[in-house]
Design a protein around this motif. Structure first.
Motif, PDB file in Angstrom:
ATOM      1  N   ILE A   7      86.492 -43.018  82.411  1.00 34.00           N
ATOM      2  CA  ILE A   7      87.355 -41.920  81.967  1.00 34.00           C
ATOM      3  C   ILE A   7      86.965 -40.674  82.757  1.00 34.00           C
ATOM      4  CG2 ILE A   7      87.849 -40.361  80.033  1.00 34.00           C
ATOM      5  CD1 ILE A   7      87.646 -42.757  78.165  1.00 34.00           C
ATOM      6  N   VAL A   8      87.955 -39.963  83.284  1.00 29.81           N
ATOM      7  CA  VAL A   8      87.701 -38.705  83.990  1.00 29.81           C
ATOM      8  C   VAL A   8      88.282 -37.561  83.173  1.00 29.81           C
ATOM      9  CG1 VAL A   8      88.135 -37.360  86.088  1.00 29.81           C
ATOM     10  CG2 VAL A   8      87.681 -39.819  86.254  1.00 29.81           C
ATOM     11  N   VAL A   9      87.496 -36.504  83.018  1.00 29.47           N
ATOM     12  CA  VAL A   9      87.931 -35.295  82.305  1.00 29.47           C
ATOM     13  C   VAL A   9      87.769 -34.106  83.247  1.00 29.47           C
ATOM     14  CG1 VAL A   9      87.518 -33.784  80.310  1.00 29.47           C
ATOM     15  CG2 VAL A   9      87.144 -36.260  80.098  1.00 29.47           C
ATOM     16  N   THR A  10      88.795 -33.257  83.342  1.00 31.80           N
ATOM     17  CA  THR A  10      88.649 -31.980  84.059  1.00 31.80           C
ATOM     18  C   THR A  10      88.926 -30.859  83.066  1.00 31.80           C
ATOM     19  OG1 THR A  10      90.965 -31.860  84.804  1.00 31.80           O
ATOM     20  CG2 THR A  10      89.426 -33.057  86.216  1.00 31.80           C
ATOM     21  N   LEU A  11      88.347 -29.693  83.293  1.00 34.72           N
ATOM     22  CA  LEU A  11      88.409 -28.631  82.279  1.00 34.72           C
ATOM     23  C   LEU A  11      88.658 -27.274  82.920  1.00 34.72           C
ATOM     24  CD1 LEU A  11      85.409 -26.991  82.467  1.00 34.72           C
ATOM     25  CD2 LEU A  11      84.661 -29.228  81.660  1.00 34.72           C
ATOM     26  N   GLY A  12      89.004 -26.310  82.074  1.00 30.87           N
ATOM     27  CA  GLY A  12      89.142 -24.922  82.502  1.00 30.87           C
ATOM     28  C   GLY A  12      87.988 -24.093  81.944  1.00 30.87           C
ATOM     29  N   TYR A  13      87.560 -23.095  82.707  1.00 28.91           N
ATOM     30  CA  TYR A  13      86.548 -22.154  82.202  1.00 28.91           C
ATOM     31  C   TYR A  13      86.799 -20.781  82.824  1.00 28.91           C
ATOM     32  CZ  TYR A  13      83.925 -22.849  86.635  1.00 28.91           C
ATOM     33  OH  TYR A  13      83.541 -22.916  87.952  1.00 28.91           O
ATOM     34  N   ARG A  14      86.429 -19.741  82.087  1.00 28.05           N
ATOM     35  CA  ARG A  14      86.662 -18.372  82.561  1.00 28.05           C
ATOM     36  C   ARG A  14      85.846 -18.065  83.817  1.00 28.05           C
ATOM     37  NH1 ARG A  14      85.597 -15.431  76.915  1.00 28.05           N
ATOM     38  NH2 ARG A  14      84.526 -17.428  76.543  1.00 28.05           N
ATOM     39  N   VAL A  15      86.471 -17.357  84.736  1.00 29.69           N
ATOM     40  CA  VAL A  15      85.827 -16.995  86.003  1.00 29.69           C
ATOM     41  C   VAL A  15      85.938 -15.487  86.216  1.00 29.69           C
ATOM     42  CG1 VAL A  15      86.184 -19.236  87.110  1.00 29.69           C
ATOM     43  CG2 VAL A  15      87.981 -17.499  87.249  1.00 29.69           C
ATOM     44  N   GLY A  16      85.295 -14.999  87.276  1.00 24.21           N
ATOM     45  CA  GLY A  16      85.392 -13.583  87.617  1.00 24.21           C
ATOM     46  C   GLY A  16      84.823 -12.687  86.541  1.00 24.21           C
ATOM     47  N   THR A  17      85.410 -11.506  86.428  1.00 23.33           N
ATOM     48  CA  THR A  17      84.926 -10.506  85.473  1.00 23.33           C
ATOM     49  C   THR A  17      84.911 -11.048  84.051  1.00 23.33           C
ATOM     50  OG1 THR A  17      86.099  -8.943  86.886  1.00 23.33           O
ATOM     51  CG2 THR A  17      85.176  -8.072  84.865  1.00 23.33           C
ATOM     52  N   LEU A  18      86.007 -11.718  83.647  1.00 25.55           N
ATOM     53  CA  LEU A  18      86.124 -12.185  82.259  1.00 25.55           C
ATOM     54  C   LEU A  18      85.143 -13.303  81.940  1.00 25.55           C
ATOM     55  CD1 LEU A  18      90.015 -12.175  81.862  1.00 25.55           C
ATOM     56  CD2 LEU A  18      88.386 -10.426  81.128  1.00 25.55           C
ATOM     57  N   GLY A  19      84.682 -14.022  82.970  1.00 23.67           N
ATOM     58  CA  GLY A  19      83.765 -15.131  82.739  1.00 23.67           C
ATOM     59  C   GLY A  19      82.307 -14.799  82.906  1.00 23.67           C
ATOM     60  N   PHE A  20      82.003 -13.753  83.726  1.00 18.82           N
ATOM     61  CA  PHE A  20      80.595 -13.573  84.105  1.00 18.82           C
ATOM     62  C   PHE A  20      80.101 -12.130  84.139  1.00 18.82           C
ATOM     63  CE2 PHE A  20      81.700 -17.814  85.468  1.00 18.82           C
ATOM     64  CZ  PHE A  20      80.590 -18.540  85.068  1.00 18.82           C
ATOM     65  N   LEU A  21      80.917 -11.165  83.706  1.00 19.75           N
ATOM     66  CA  LEU A  21      80.417  -9.787  83.663  1.00 19.75           C
ATOM     67  C   LEU A  21      79.353  -9.662  82.574  1.00 19.75           C
ATOM     68  CD1 LEU A  21      81.129  -7.103  85.171  1.00 19.75           C
ATOM     69  CD2 LEU A  21      82.340  -6.442  83.086  1.00 19.75           C
ATOM     70  N   SER A  22      78.311  -8.901  82.852  1.00 22.94           N
ATOM     71  CA  SER A  22      77.224  -8.740  81.884  1.00 22.94           C
ATOM     72  C   SER A  22      76.581  -7.372  82.043  1.00 22.94           C
ATOM     73  CB  SER A  22      76.160  -9.829  82.100  1.00 22.94           C
ATOM     74  OG  SER A  22      74.999  -9.552  81.344  1.00 22.94           O
ATOM     75  N   THR A  23      76.228  -6.775  80.919  1.00 24.72           N
ATOM     76  CA  THR A  23      75.470  -5.520  80.957  1.00 24.72           C
ATOM     77  C   THR A  23      73.966  -5.785  80.998  1.00 24.72           C
ATOM     78  OG1 THR A  23      75.589  -5.462  78.547  1.00 24.72           O
ATOM     79  CG2 THR A  23      77.225  -4.164  79.758  1.00 24.72           C
ATOM     80  N   GLY A  24      73.583  -7.060  80.893  1.00 28.10           N
ATOM     81  CA  GLY A  24      72.166  -7.398  80.902  1.00 28.10           C
ATOM     82  C   GLY A  24      71.496  -7.211  79.556  1.00 28.10           C
ATOM     83  N   ASP A  25      72.304  -6.956  78.515  1.00 34.44           N
ATOM     84  CA  ASP A  25      71.734  -6.836  77.166  1.00 34.44           C
ATOM     85  C   ASP A  25      72.725  -7.432  76.163  1.00 34.44           C
ATOM     86  OD1 ASP A  25      73.771  -4.970  76.718  1.00 34.44           O
ATOM     87  OD2 ASP A  25      72.464  -3.251  77.114  1.00 34.44           O
ATOM     88  N   SER A  26      72.427  -7.289  74.885  1.00 34.36           N
ATOM     89  CA  SER A  26      73.216  -7.968  73.846  1.00 34.36           C
ATOM     90  C   SER A  26      74.627  -7.399  73.679  1.00 34.36           C
ATOM     91  CB  SER A  26      72.476  -7.895  72.502  1.00 34.36           C
ATOM     92  OG  SER A  26      72.290  -6.530  72.133  1.00 34.36           O
ATOM     93  N   SER A  27      74.904  -6.205  74.235  1.00 35.29           N
ATOM     94  CA  SER A  27      76.254  -5.643  74.054  1.00 35.29           C
ATOM     95  C   SER A  27      77.296  -6.429  74.840  1.00 35.29           C
ATOM     96  CB  SER A  27      76.274  -4.162  74.455  1.00 35.29           C
ATOM     97  OG  SER A  27      76.022  -4.013  75.831  1.00 35.29           O
ATOM     98  N   LEU A  28      76.888  -7.036  75.953  1.00 37.76           N
ATOM     99  CA  LEU A  28      77.809  -7.840  76.763  1.00 37.76           C
ATOM    100  C   LEU A  28      76.946  -8.832  77.543  1.00 37.76           C
ATOM    101  CD1 LEU A  28      80.760  -5.856  78.192  1.00 37.76           C
ATOM    102  CD2 LEU A  28      80.191  -8.024  79.216  1.00 37.76           C
ATOM    103  N   PRO A  29      76.475  -9.887  76.859  1.00 35.10           N
ATOM    104  CA  PRO A  29      75.402 -10.722  77.430  1.00 35.10           C
ATOM    105  C   PRO A  29      75.789 -11.568  78.642  1.00 35.10           C
ATOM    106  CG  PRO A  29      76.089 -11.546  75.282  1.00 35.10           C
ATOM    107  CD  PRO A  29      76.774 -10.236  75.461  1.00 35.10           C
ATOM    108  N   GLY A  30      77.092 -11.889  78.830  1.00 36.25           N
ATOM    109  CA  GLY A  30      77.490 -12.674  79.999  1.00 36.25           C
ATOM    110  C   GLY A  30      77.498 -14.171  79.753  1.00 36.25           C
ATOM    111  N   ASN A  31      77.637 -14.931  80.853  1.00 37.32           N
ATOM    112  CA  ASN A  31      77.639 -16.407  80.829  1.00 37.32           C
ATOM    113  C   ASN A  31      78.812 -17.006  80.052  1.00 37.32           C
ATOM    114  OD1 ASN A  31      75.320 -16.501  82.371  1.00 37.32           O
ATOM    115  ND2 ASN A  31      73.938 -16.829  80.648  1.00 37.32           N
TER     116      ASN A  31
END
Length: 555
Positions: free
Chosen positions: A155-179
């Motif tokens: 069985i093969v599964v392909t998926l979507g995930y957020r990229v760019g700013t919406l997927g990986f922007l982070s402030t480096g603290d708990s207010s906007l942790p990232g990932n």
């Protein structure tokens, strides 16, 4: 007699059509779904489900949540939109925030499949772009799982995930942790584990595989404690968590740059303001500079990626390999993976007419070794010129620049990941490869010089069987290579050993732990393509010599 035979054939075909093997309506945790059933041959069918939701529409800069479900039967026959991202020329956006869907290919023989191994694909795109939802270019859907599923009986599964700013922007603290994009992938893997039995899959035999940023994502997914018990095996193609572009070094700085572009403050109100900002504006504000030079290499512009957040990644990736101790792992690179990157930085490498100055090579090396100053550059230069004749040819200089980019961006980090996986392994097996099928754009009268080997992403067409589905665009040797790669990849998904499964392979691939052996993969491969200690001199330089030099006081 012939008439009777004709009637019998007609009856047989009719009976096969009315008794087509199909899952029909499938019950999932969110509700019922029904895909499309296609006939591939006599007693040979496939169910394809497109656009099955694995999570709810994500909140902006929030972890994905379970889907609330739906009434009736969801017709899973159309791809959904990819996650919101910049277009190829970066002048506009495409996609949607409503993008957390997956696609499933299920092969059937005489009876409906049960307990099949599952292969989950994570696409690349520098964490800035990419998608698994339909055609990537013109009418060509690169990540169509049909050929792998059919030939490998998986069985093969392909998926979507957020990229760019919406997927990986982070402030480096708990207010906007990232990932957030990594959390999306994890939610999809967990959904597959919970639901795939209904589709005829084995939830205890899930292999994740991906390329470039997808290969690094695969690596991150094996290292996070949040996937304990969900993943059985993993394949990283041209990307691991240790790559220099894999972790954002200073996420706060990038968040502030984005905030200023969208008129948000950069103080403690920044995260709240960013969450309220139009998603298209946020996406357009994402830093993506596709210009490069020897002094400012393109790879350094890939600044939106994972962060050590204390949650998804509790520590530096190099310290998390104990979490992958029971996961079987294949990792490898293309022999000229750095070509596309170094061609941005030093365009003359592709010129048949223009020489490339040695000075350009020194400038690129100086960029890669900047924090070690002159001592780092001198060591690097002597390492990379040690095999040169006293008067190197034009080709020697150009090829060495590609080797430098390949080593720094992909090959050395991948070897380091293999060493760490093997050192921490309990039941997990470790395999290494080098893909070396020459680029199809290289040669006389073509855009690239004839010495160009396998460029970044050249492996994808073979893994997904494109020479078999679009044969007019390829030679027989390319079809051979596609069969080899599908065989190794699906055998590994079934058994944890790429040599053992339902498909025969042209060479026995030894474990990495047997003297750091690896397999060189191309259309000519046989038992003589088993090699040892991949580019050891250069791996030693980047992992041992350079880190032990003092940091330059000029920094």
């Amino acid at each position: 007699m012939m008439e009777k035979l004709g009637i019998l054939v007609t009856v047989a075909v009719f009976l096969e059509m009315v008794s087509a093997t199909s899952l029909g309506v499938v019950y999932t945790e969110g509700g019922m779904v029904e895909g499309e059933n296609i006939r591939l041959g006599y007693r040979h069918h496939m169910d394809i489900f497109k656009g099955v939701p694995f999570a709810d529409i994500p909140g902006r800069f929030e972890k994905p949540q379970r889907h609330p479900g739906w009434d009736g039967v969801l017709k899973a026959t159309e791809y959904r939109k990819r996650c919101l991202q910049l277009t190829l020329f970066m002048t506009d956006t495409r996609g949607s925030e409503d993008c957390l869907y997956l696609n499933i290919w299920v092969p059937h023989g005489r009876s409906v499949s049960t307990n099949l191994p599952v292969m989950v694909w994570i696409y690349g795109g520098g964490f800035m772009a990419g998608g698994s939802m339909g055609a990537n270019f013109l009418n060509n859907y690169l990540y169509d799982g049909q050929e792998i599923a059919d030939r490998g009986n998986v069985i093969v599964v392909t998926l979507g995930y957020r990229v760019g700013t919406l997927g990986f922007l982070s402030t480096g603290d708990s207010s906007l942790p990232g990932n957030y994009g990594l959390w999306d992938q994890q939610a999809a893997i967990a959904w597959v584990h919970r639901n795939i039995r209904s589709f005829g899959g084995d939830p205890d035999n899930i292999t994740i595989f991906g390329e470039s940023a997808g290969g690094a994502s695969v690596s991150f997914q094996t290292l996070t404690p949040h996937n304990k018990g969900l993943i059985k095996r993993a394949i990283s193609q041209s990307g691991v968590a240790l790559c220099p572009w894999g972790i954002i070094k200073n996420p706060r700085k990038i968040a502030e740059e984005v905030a200023l572009k969208v008129n948000c403050p950069t103080d403690d109100r920044m995260a709240a303001c960013l969450k309220m900002t139009d998603p298209v504006l946020l996406t357009k504000a994402g830093p993506l500079n596709l210009s490069g030079s020897p002094d400012a290499p393109l790879v350094n512009n890939l600044v939106l990626s994972a962060v050590i957040d204390g949650d998804f990644l509790p520590d530096a990736p190099s310290k998390l390999f104990h979490n992958a101790a029971d996961i079987d792992y294949i990792a490898g690179v293309n022999d000229m993976d750095g070509h596309i990157f170094t061609a941005f930085d030093v365009p003359s490498i592709n010129s048949h007419l223009v020489d490339t100055p040695i000075e350009d090579m020194k400038r690129l090396l100086a960029s890669y070794t900047r924090e070690k100053g002159k001592a780092g550059l001198d060591e690097a230069y002597s390492t990379y010129t040690s095999t040169w004749a006293s008067n190197p040819s034009k080709e020697d200089i150009k090829r060495t620049i590609v080797d430098i980019g390949t080593d720094y961006i992909f090959l050395v980090p991948t070897q380091a990941a293999l060493y760490l996986h093997a050192a921490n392994a309990k039941s997990g097996r470790t395999y290494s490869y080098l893909f070396s099928e020459p680029n199809r754009m290289a040669g006389v009268g073509r855009p690239y010089p004839s010495w160009v080997g396998a460029d970044h992403a050249d492996d994808l067409q073979y893994v997904f069987g494109k020479p078999l589905t679009t044969p007019l665009g390829y030679w027989p040797r390319h079809r051979d290579l596609a069969r080899y790669m599908i065989a190794y990849w699906t055998n590994f998904a079934k058994t944890g050993d790429p040599n053992n499964g339902d498909l025969s392979v042209p060479a026995t691939w030894p474990k990495f732990t047997n003297g750091h052996q690896y397999l060189e993969i191309n259309n000519k491969m046989d038992k003589n393509y088993v090699r040892q200690k991949m580019r050891m001199r250069y791996v030693h330089f980047w992992t041992s010599v350079l880190p032990n030099l003092p940091i330059s006081i000029l920094e």
